[in-house]
Design an enzyme around this catalytic site. Structure first.
Site, mmCIF file in Angstrom:
data_model
loop_
_atom_site.group_PDB
_atom_site.id
_atom_site.type_symbol
_atom_site.label_atom_id
_atom_site.label_comp_id
_atom_site.label_asym_id
_atom_site.label_seq_id
_atom_site.Cartn_x
_atom_site.Cartn_y
_atom_site.Cartn_z
ATOM 1 N N HIS A 156 -8.003 1.267 1.634
ATOM 2 C CA HIS A 156 -7.907 0.822 3.039
ATOM 3 C C HIS A 156 -8.724 1.742 3.964
ATOM 4 O O HIS A 156 -8.193 2.306 4.927
ATOM 5 C CB HIS A 156 -6.439 0.783 3.490
ATOM 6 C CG HIS A 156 -6.217 -0.145 4.657
ATOM 7 N ND1 HIS A 156 -5.073 -0.870 4.838
ATOM 8 C CD2 HIS A 156 -7.023 -0.451 5.716
ATOM 9 C CE1 HIS A 156 -5.158 -1.581 5.955
ATOM 10 N NE2 HIS A 156 -6.339 -1.347 6.501
ATOM 11 N N GLU A 187 0.851 -1.191 0.000
ATOM 12 C CA GLU A 187 0.000 0.000 0.000
ATOM 13 C C GLU A 187 0.883 1.235 0.000
ATOM 14 O O GLU A 187 1.958 1.225 0.621
ATOM 15 C CB GLU A 187 -0.922 -0.014 1.225
ATOM 16 C CG GLU A 187 -1.860 -1.217 1.201
ATOM 17 C CD GLU A 187 -2.875 -1.232 2.343
ATOM 18 O OE1 GLU A 187 -2.891 -0.296 3.158
ATOM 19 O OE2 GLU A 187 -3.660 -2.192 2.395
HETATM 20 P P1 NAI Z 1 -10.546 -10.983 15.080
HETATM 21 O O1 NAI Z 1 -9.229 -11.389 15.639
HETATM 22 O O2 NAI Z 1 -11.623 -10.573 15.993
HETATM 23 O O3 NAI Z 1 -11.116 -12.156 14.160
HETATM 24 C C1 NAI Z 1 -10.314 -12.909 13.277
HETATM 25 C C2 NAI Z 1 -10.936 -14.291 13.165
HETATM 26 O O4 NAI Z 1 -10.233 -15.021 12.159
HETATM 27 C C3 NAI Z 1 -10.826 -15.101 14.460
HETATM 28 O O5 NAI Z 1 -12.089 -15.619 14.809
HETATM 29 C C4 NAI Z 1 -9.840 -16.212 14.113
HETATM 30 O O6 NAI Z 1 -10.091 -17.410 14.820
HETATM 31 C C5 NAI Z 1 -10.081 -16.359 12.625
HETATM 32 N N1 NAI Z 1 -8.987 -17.000 11.901
HETATM 33 C C6 NAI Z 1 -7.656 -16.852 12.108
HETATM 34 N N2 NAI Z 1 -6.966 -17.588 11.214
HETATM 35 C C7 NAI Z 1 -7.875 -18.194 10.426
HETATM 36 C C8 NAI Z 1 -7.779 -19.082 9.323
HETATM 37 N N3 NAI Z 1 -6.596 -19.492 8.839
HETATM 38 N N4 NAI Z 1 -8.930 -19.510 8.757
HETATM 39 C C9 NAI Z 1 -10.132 -19.114 9.236
HETATM 40 N N5 NAI Z 1 -10.295 -18.272 10.287
HETATM 41 C C10 NAI Z 1 -9.167 -17.825 10.853
HETATM 42 O O7 NAI Z 1 -10.199 -9.816 14.039
HETATM 43 P P2 NAI Z 1 -11.191 -8.669 13.517
HETATM 44 O O8 NAI Z 1 -11.156 -7.527 14.441
HETATM 45 O O9 NAI Z 1 -12.486 -9.267 13.158
HETATM 46 O O10 NAI Z 1 -10.390 -8.222 12.188
HETATM 47 C C11 NAI Z 1 -10.328 -9.080 11.057
HETATM 48 C C12 NAI Z 1 -9.364 -8.508 10.025
HETATM 49 O O11 NAI Z 1 -9.812 -7.214 9.602
HETATM 50 C C13 NAI Z 1 -7.940 -8.295 10.548
HETATM 51 O O12 NAI Z 1 -7.037 -8.752 9.556
HETATM 52 C C14 NAI Z 1 -7.810 -6.802 10.670
HETATM 53 O O13 NAI Z 1 -6.474 -6.382 10.488
HETATM 54 C C15 NAI Z 1 -8.697 -6.337 9.540
HETATM 55 N N6 NAI Z 1 -9.179 -4.954 9.658
HETATM 56 C C16 NAI Z 1 -9.247 -4.194 8.515
HETATM 57 C C17 NAI Z 1 -9.675 -2.888 8.576
HETATM 58 C C18 NAI Z 1 -9.765 -2.073 7.335
HETATM 59 O O14 NAI Z 1 -9.633 -0.853 7.415
HETATM 60 N N7 NAI Z 1 -10.005 -2.670 6.204
HETATM 61 C C19 NAI Z 1 -10.028 -2.245 9.852
HETATM 62 C C20 NAI Z 1 -10.046 -3.166 10.963
HETATM 63 C C21 NAI Z 1 -9.596 -4.460 10.866
#
Ligand code: NAI
Length: 429
Positions: A302, A279
């Protein structure tokens, strides 16, 4: 209306704390810290290593200091070592790569971030994209702007009744699940951990099953060794040709070259992408991506968490964690120290008792050494809690009301002098 909490630094034992907030973190952070009597200095840009060291050294008084940053300022070993007063670092974002976490832990400096504050904003963006893709809104809008009346129902669909496959059912994935069901969608999800399905959602143990059944696949996993390019040519080939892929998680989760190939070959109906393997560092740097120029692809810079509400919530979340850490040592949500959240015992709440906080090297016998010092001081403790994380332990010792300031300070000095102690301080309860 929240109850006004105790302020940081009431006792003569605890000097007033100062916060240095950089990079235009939301004003809600200043307000939250000021409400708890933390003095705030704000510099609305990122600082270099030497500028940061100088700015921290200029903070008045001799009390503890905390620094708040976003992604541009790096808190390096040099910054931590040059600032013995530094007690906490607030990352007013999700990532903490810009901070030397190991050095901070080894120095007893707590690092806090904002993992939840943008959850709803990301889920709402994905809902918008589901409908935009299903109704071909990008192409329709562009045509109208260009003076063409592209009124057709061909290829436009409702999302009601369609299957949404969510990969990663954490904070964002589960919020999205609730919103999507309110639109009449059927939700199935895949997560490596067994999760409580909300509403009528169904968990699938098999990623391929979700890919094969979903009309929309939305990715919400973290960036780990297991999720890098977890959606590549093999996985895309499992999806239905009329399905859409949405990635608002992390850029490296999808192989964009493979995605471009299936879109060109019309083996996928479209995509929405918010995050990229590379990015641009800033808004003046060029943005290049394999998916540019495709009408059936929404590209956003993003912005999943980029809402006024999310920024205000991040300010409150991180500032709240920082003042709780300053005030009573509580580390809930801390990314590099043991998480410990013992409230003051009821008998001491609101009274001028005090708590001894000790970060120590997590080696055998350390607790008995500390307790020997306490016993030899003839102090009867009111409460105690211990947490450990890898090579570091965090200990709370609540001291009795009857203890004088001088005796508490003497005890704290004796504990600090132990060769296992990393950082020891007293806070007023
Ligand atoms: P979280 O940690 O609450 O949830 C992630 C989930 O993915 C967990 O339930 C975990 O068990 C699961 N997981 C991990 N590895 C896995 C795999 N190999 N296969 C299937 N499931 C798997 O995280 P949250 O807060 O929901 O964020 C998710 C993503 O969104 C993160 O990568 C974060 O960086 C991103 N994000 C992006 C934003 C944006 O501006 N686009 C803003 C906020 C977060």
């Amino acid at each position: 209306m929240f109850e006004r909490a105790r302020t940081v630094g009431h006792s003569p034992l605890v000097p007033r704390a100062h916060a240095l907030l950089l990079e235009k973190v939301h004003r809600s952070a200043d307000e939250e810290l000021a409400r708890h009597d933390v003095a705030v200095r704000r510099i609305d840009k990122g600082l270099s290593e030497s500028e940061l060291i100088a700015a921290l050294a200029e903070l008045p008084g001799d009390g503890p200091v905390v620094v708040g940053i976003r992604s541009k300022t790096r808190v390096t070993r040099a910054v931590i070592e040059a600032t013995p007063r530094l007690l906490g670092i607030g990352a007013f974002c999700i990532g903490t790569d810009q901070i030397d976490l190991a050095c901070a832990r080894g120095s007893g400096v707590g690092v806090f971030n904002a993992p939840f504050s943008s959850t709803r904003s990301v889920a709402e963006l994905v809902m918008a994209e589901l409908i935009m893709l299903a109704r071909q809104l990008q192409a329709r809008s562009r045509a109208a702007h260009e003076g063409r009346w592209a009124k057709t129902a061909v290829g436009s669909r409702e999302v009601r009744g369609k299957v949404l496959g969510i990969i990663g059912y954490g904070h964002i994935g589960s919020q999205l699940s609730v919103l999507a069901e309110a639109f009449g969608m059927q939700v199935m999800f895949h997560d490596i951990v067994a999760k409580l399905p909300l509403g009528n959602a169904r968990q699938s143990a098999d990623l391929d099953e979700v890919l094969a059944h979903a009309d929309f696949v939305s990715l919400h996993v973290p960036d780990t060794g297991f999720t890098r390019e977890m959606i590549g040519a093999r996985e895309l080939a499992k999806m239905k040709p009329e399905a859409f892929l949405i990635n608002a998680s992390r850029g490296k989760v999808v192989d964009l070259g493979a995605l471009r190939a299936v879109l060109d070959a019309r083996k996928l109906a479209g995509a929405a992408v918010d995050v990229y393997p590379q990015e641009p560092a800033g808004e003046n740097d060029p943005f290049v991506c394999e998916l540019q120029g495709l009408d059936n692809v929404i590209l956003t810079p993003h912005i999943g968490g980029s809402t006024e509400e999310a920024q205000a919530a991040i300010g409150l979340e991180v500032a709240g964690a920082l003042w709780r850490f300053l005030e009573s040592g509580r580390t809930t949500g801390c990314v590099n120290l043991p998480q410990l959240d013992m409230p003051p015992p009821p008998g001491l709440r609101g009274k001028p008792g005090c708590r001894l906080l000790n970060v120590h090297r997590n080696v055998p016998g350390v607790l008995s050494k500390i307790n020997r010092v306490i016993a030899e001081s003839n102090v009867n403790i009111a409460g105690q809690a211990l947490g450990t994380l890898d090579d570091v332990g965090l200990l709370f010792v609540d001291l009795p009301l009857a203890l004088t300031d001088a005796a508490a300070t003497q005890l704290s000095t004796a504990v600090a002098a132990l060769d296992t102690s990393v950082r020891t301080r007293l806070v007023a309860l």
